[in-house]
Design an enzyme around this catalytic site. Structure first.
Site, PDB file in Angstrom:
ATOM      1  N   ARG A  68      33.427  -7.560  20.771  1.00  0.00           N
ATOM      2  CA  ARG A  68      33.841  -8.852  21.366  1.00  0.00           C
ATOM      3  C   ARG A  68      32.679  -9.655  22.084  1.00  0.00           C
ATOM      4  NH1 ARG A  68      39.900  -8.214  23.543  1.00  0.00           N
ATOM      5  NH2 ARG A  68      40.998  -7.560  21.544  1.00  0.00           N
ATOM      6  N   CYS A  69      31.254  -9.512  21.714  1.00  0.00           N
ATOM      7  CA  CYS A  69      30.224 -10.037  22.334  1.00  0.00           C
ATOM      8  C   CYS A  69      29.765 -11.033  21.391  1.00  0.00           C
ATOM      9  CB  CYS A  69      29.393  -8.635  22.284  1.00  0.00           C
ATOM     10  SG  CYS A  69      27.604  -9.100  23.243  1.00  0.00           S
TER      11      CYS A  69
END
Length: 134
Positions: A10-11
């Site tokens: 989730r970057c």
């Protein structure tokens, strides 16, 4: 030659999984190993090991080696990351996800690259190519 990269699903840099897979596919016959190291130290990898594996395979076709989710910072950091800091200094400490550490054939850290350096960038590939050929 080994490239160790702390990764997260989730970057903003998560699309680099694609570049890491291309790097692995393109260089593994020359002896390069890419190792993904999932971490939630930056609060961007909440998933379980199975969820991380499924995400990487489904979304990016990742088949390079991945470790279980570990800490890369602080007292609980995996011994590899403690060694990296001790042997190479502050530049080996991940400041964010997708920090890259290149280990040469002699087992020493050759260089490190910040998250914003893509796996297909000229300066990154220059180091990889030099290390593989020498």
């Amino acid at each position: 030659v080994i490239v160790v990269v702390n990764v997260a699903s989730r970057c903003g840099y998560t699309p680099q999984y694609e570049g890491l897979q291309k790097l692995w596919t393109g260089y593994k016959k020359q002896g390069l190993v890419v190792i993904g190291v999932p971490t939630n130290n930056f609060k961007q990898e909440p998933g379980t090991n199975k969820e991380i594996k499924d995400f990487c395979e489904t979304n990016f076709g990742v088949n390079f080696p991945m470790t279980e989710k570990i800490d890369v910072l602080g007292r609980k950091a995996h011994p590899f990351f403690k060694w990296a800091k001790e042997s190479h200094g502050i530049s080996a400490i991940p400041k964010w996800n997708f920090h890259k550490i290149i280990i040469g054939k002699e087992g020493k850290i050759i260089d490190t690259f910040a998250s914003f350096t893509k796996p297909d960038s000229e300066k990154f590939l220059k180091v990889i190519n030099f290390e593989i050929k020498n």
